[in-house]
Structure formats: structure tokens, C-alpha cells
Design a protein around this motif. Structure first.
Motif, mmCIF file in Angstrom:
data_model
loop_
_atom_site.group_PDB
_atom_site.id
_atom_site.type_symbol
_atom_site.label_atom_id
_atom_site.label_comp_id
_atom_site.label_asym_id
_atom_site.label_seq_id
_atom_site.Cartn_x
_atom_site.Cartn_y
_atom_site.Cartn_z
ATOM 1 N N MET A 84 23.633 11.613 39.886
ATOM 2 C CA MET A 84 24.579 12.594 40.589
ATOM 3 C C MET A 84 24.153 14.078 40.316
ATOM 4 O O MET A 84 23.549 14.486 39.411
ATOM 5 N N THR A 85 24.009 14.917 41.658
ATOM 6 C CA THR A 85 23.612 16.138 41.519
ATOM 7 C C THR A 85 24.848 17.189 41.291
ATOM 8 O O THR A 85 25.900 16.915 41.598
ATOM 9 N N GLU A 86 24.191 18.329 40.531
ATOM 10 C CA GLU A 86 25.269 19.104 40.337
ATOM 11 C C GLU A 86 25.485 20.149 41.088
ATOM 12 O O GLU A 86 24.447 20.421 42.034
ATOM 13 N N LEU A 87 26.637 20.436 41.499
ATOM 14 C CA LEU A 87 27.171 21.664 42.499
ATOM 15 C C LEU A 87 26.525 22.945 41.859
ATOM 16 O O LEU A 87 26.892 23.219 40.508
ATOM 17 N N PRO A 88 26.358 23.855 42.686
ATOM 18 C CA PRO A 88 25.877 25.183 42.370
ATOM 19 C C PRO A 88 27.259 25.763 41.898
ATOM 20 O O PRO A 88 28.318 25.428 42.355
ATOM 21 N N PRO A 89 27.196 26.944 40.927
ATOM 22 C CA PRO A 89 28.449 27.593 40.502
ATOM 23 C C PRO A 89 28.987 28.272 41.780
ATOM 24 O O PRO A 89 28.088 28.798 42.663
ATOM 25 N N LEU A 90 30.111 28.294 41.691
ATOM 26 C CA LEU A 90 31.029 29.063 42.687
ATOM 27 C C LEU A 90 30.827 30.499 42.452
ATOM 28 O O LEU A 90 30.915 31.009 41.671
ATOM 29 N N ILE A 91 30.457 31.315 43.434
ATOM 30 C CA ILE A 91 30.556 32.878 43.499
ATOM 31 C C ILE A 91 32.046 33.290 43.599
ATOM 32 O O ILE A 91 32.394 33.247 44.663
ATOM 33 N N ARG A 92 32.556 33.984 42.691
ATOM 34 C CA ARG A 92 33.795 34.584 42.918
ATOM 35 C C ARG A 92 33.516 35.931 43.199
ATOM 36 O O ARG A 92 33.039 36.656 42.864
ATOM 37 N N ASP A 93 34.356 36.375 44.386
ATOM 38 C CA ASP A 93 34.321 37.517 44.918
ATOM 39 C C ASP A 93 35.277 38.383 44.302
ATOM 40 O O ASP A 93 36.648 38.220 44.282
ATOM 41 N N GLN A 94 34.939 39.180 43.311
ATOM 42 C CA GLN A 94 35.986 40.064 42.323
ATOM 43 C C GLN A 94 36.962 41.049 43.248
ATOM 44 O O GLN A 94 38.149 41.104 42.816
ATOM 45 N N ARG A 95 36.394 41.351 44.180
ATOM 46 C CA ARG A 95 37.386 42.339 45.213
ATOM 47 C C ARG A 95 38.711 41.457 45.575
ATOM 48 O O ARG A 95 39.672 41.928 45.748
ATOM 49 N N LYS A 96 38.182 40.360 46.043
ATOM 50 C CA LYS A 96 39.358 39.498 46.545
ATOM 51 C C LYS A 96 40.258 39.164 45.599
ATOM 52 O O LYS A 96 41.517 38.876 45.790
ATOM 53 N N ALA A 97 39.570 38.779 44.438
ATOM 54 C CA ALA A 97 40.745 38.421 43.228
ATOM 55 C C ALA A 97 41.378 39.698 42.765
ATOM 56 O O ALA A 97 42.708 39.499 42.632
ATOM 57 N N ASP A 98 40.921 40.816 42.812
ATOM 58 C CA ASP A 98 41.712 42.070 42.527
ATOM 59 C C ASP A 98 42.650 42.194 43.674
ATOM 60 O O ASP A 98 43.696 42.526 43.204
ATOM 61 N N ALA A 99 42.345 42.085 44.734
ATOM 62 C CA ALA A 99 43.509 42.243 45.842
ATOM 63 C C ALA A 99 44.477 41.254 45.678
ATOM 64 O O ALA A 99 45.607 41.745 45.818
ATOM 65 N N ASP A 100 44.151 40.168 45.453
ATOM 66 C CA ASP A 100 45.257 39.038 45.294
ATOM 67 C C ASP A 100 46.163 39.546 44.022
ATOM 68 O O ASP A 100 47.228 39.363 44.125
ATOM 69 N N HIS A 101 45.451 39.808 43.040
ATOM 70 C CA HIS A 101 46.265 40.362 41.889
ATOM 71 C C HIS A 101 47.267 41.412 42.129
ATOM 72 O O HIS A 101 48.409 41.411 41.489
ATOM 73 N N LEU A 102 46.662 42.268 42.567
ATOM 74 C CA LEU A 102 47.399 43.587 42.905
ATOM 75 C C LEU A 102 48.435 43.353 43.820
ATOM 76 O O LEU A 102 49.527 43.966 43.684
ATOM 77 N N ARG A 103 48.155 42.499 44.900
ATOM 78 C CA ARG A 103 49.373 42.006 45.651
ATOM 79 C C ARG A 103 50.494 41.292 44.801
ATOM 80 O O ARG A 103 51.799 41.896 45.236
ATOM 81 N N LEU A 104 50.282 40.671 44.068
ATOM 82 C CA LEU A 104 51.049 39.661 43.200
ATOM 83 C C LEU A 104 51.839 40.667 42.463
ATOM 84 O O LEU A 104 53.083 40.807 42.057
ATOM 85 N N PRO A 152 37.774 47.387 35.394
ATOM 86 C CA PRO A 152 36.781 48.380 35.999
ATOM 87 C C PRO A 152 36.723 48.424 37.471
ATOM 88 O O PRO A 152 36.618 49.123 38.367
ATOM 89 N N SER A 153 36.767 47.013 38.094
ATOM 90 C CA SER A 153 36.594 46.587 39.479
ATOM 91 C C SER A 153 38.204 47.106 40.156
ATOM 92 O O SER A 153 38.074 47.609 41.298
ATOM 93 N N VAL A 154 39.121 47.166 39.470
ATOM 94 C CA VAL A 154 40.449 47.669 39.951
ATOM 95 C C VAL A 154 40.235 49.290 40.017
ATOM 96 O O VAL A 154 40.714 49.890 41.064
ATOM 97 N N LEU A 155 39.702 49.724 38.960
ATOM 98 C CA LEU A 155 39.629 51.316 38.874
ATOM 99 C C LEU A 155 38.796 51.699 40.001
ATOM 100 O O LEU A 155 38.990 52.902 40.977
ATOM 101 N N GLU A 156 37.661 50.993 40.327
ATOM 102 C CA GLU A 156 36.832 51.242 41.720
ATOM 103 C C GLU A 156 37.610 51.085 43.012
ATOM 104 O O GLU A 156 37.627 52.050 44.084
ATOM 105 N N ALA A 157 38.415 50.255 42.919
ATOM 106 C CA ALA A 157 39.276 50.003 44.267
ATOM 107 C C ALA A 157 40.375 51.108 44.386
ATOM 108 O O ALA A 157 40.755 51.647 45.455
ATOM 109 N N TYR A 158 40.931 51.713 43.137
ATOM 110 C CA TYR A 158 41.976 52.669 43.381
ATOM 111 C C TYR A 158 41.178 54.204 43.727
ATOM 112 O O TYR A 158 41.666 54.966 44.286
ATOM 113 N N GLU A 159 39.896 54.318 43.174
ATOM 114 C CA GLU A 159 39.103 55.429 43.639
ATOM 115 C C GLU A 159 38.803 55.378 45.095
ATOM 116 O O GLU A 159 38.326 56.377 45.597
#
Length: 144
Positions: A1-21, A136-143
Motif C-alpha cells: 500500500m502506498t502512503e499518501l503525501p501529507p495534506l497541505i493546510r492553507d493557514q489563511r483559509k483556516a484563519d478565515a473560517d475560524h474568524l467567520r465562525l 501570528p497568522s491572524v495578526l497578519e490578516a488584521y494588518e
């Protein structure tokens, strides 16, 4: 069985979702404060009707204070709690708007700290707001 490469998480999208919630839940918190204000008004009306009826207190024995004087003291509790609910509702609405617009991060942090007093739901909202807004990534989004 082949291993799948790790998923790349887009921190900006996660931050935008968290801030929206967080913005949505601040509006929910404001709605709960308004609901608390409604329950306080109903409690006041029932308590006022109960203590204003002099026939209920004619045969009362013991050293209980007269109902009118007791109710006069109790009105200050109603005023204090009503002011607290109004302040909480206004601050949460403003914080929800500001989080949605990515403005006034410090204001939202202060509101989050105040929300921690509202056990249990406000505490959860306050803690998660503090955690997200201190990234820190949210601080960048605010700036930006």
C-alpha cells in the motif's frame, strides 16, 4: 500500500473560517444577552406582581422585611443585571462586526476577556477568541 503525501493546510483559509465562525458566535452571544434581558424583564414583572399584593402578606409571621422595602432594594439588582446584559449585547455585536471586517483586534480581545465571565458558553467563546486572535497568522490578516 502506498502512503499518501501529507495534506497541505492553507493557514489563511483556516484563519478565515475560524474568524467567520467567531464573528457568528459573537452575534449568538449578543442574542443570548438579549434573551437574558427578556428573562430578567419577565422575572421583574412576576416578582413585582407577587410583592405588590398586600393581601398575601397580611398573616405573615416572622421578622421578614415588608415586601415594598424588600422590592425597593431588589430593584438595584435588576438595574445592575440589565446594564450588564445590555453592555454584553452591544460589545458582542460590535466585536462580531469588527472580527468580520478584520478591524480593532484589541477591542475584540478585551470583549473576549469580558466574555470569559459568562460561564459556560461565554467562557468557551472568550477562550477560543483569544486563542484565534493571538495567532501570528491572524495578526497578519488584521494588518493587511
Amino acid at each position: 500500500m502506498t502512503e499518501l503525501p501529507p495534506l497541505i493546510r492553507d493557514q489563511r483559509k483556516a484563519d478565515a473560517d475560524h474568524l467567520r465562525l467567531l464573528s457568528i458566535f459573537h452575534f449568538v452571544g449578543a442574542g443570548l444577552a438579549v434573551l437574558g434581558l427578556g428573562f430578567l424583564a419577565i422575572h421583574y414583572l412576576i416578582f413585582h406582581a407577587f410583592l405588590s399584593n398586600p393581601d398575601m402578606w397580611k398573616n405573615q409571621k416572622g421578622g421578614m422585611p415588608p415586601p415594598k422595602e424588600f422590592f425597593a432594594m431588589f430593584k438595584w439588582f435588576y438595574v445592575a443585571f440589565a446594564a450588564w446584559f445590555v453592555m454584553s449585547a452591544v460589545l458582542n455585536v460590535l466585536s462580531g462586526i469588527f472580527i468580520g471586517r478584520r478591524k480593532y483586534r484589541t477591542f475584540s480581545l478585551v470583549v473576549a476577556i469580558i466574555n470569559c465571565i459568562h460561564i459556560p458558553l461565554g467562557t468557551v467563546l472568550g477562550v477560543f477568541t483569544i486563542i484565534v486572535l493571538l495567532r501570528p497568522s491572524v495578526l497578519e490578516a488584521y494588518e493587511a
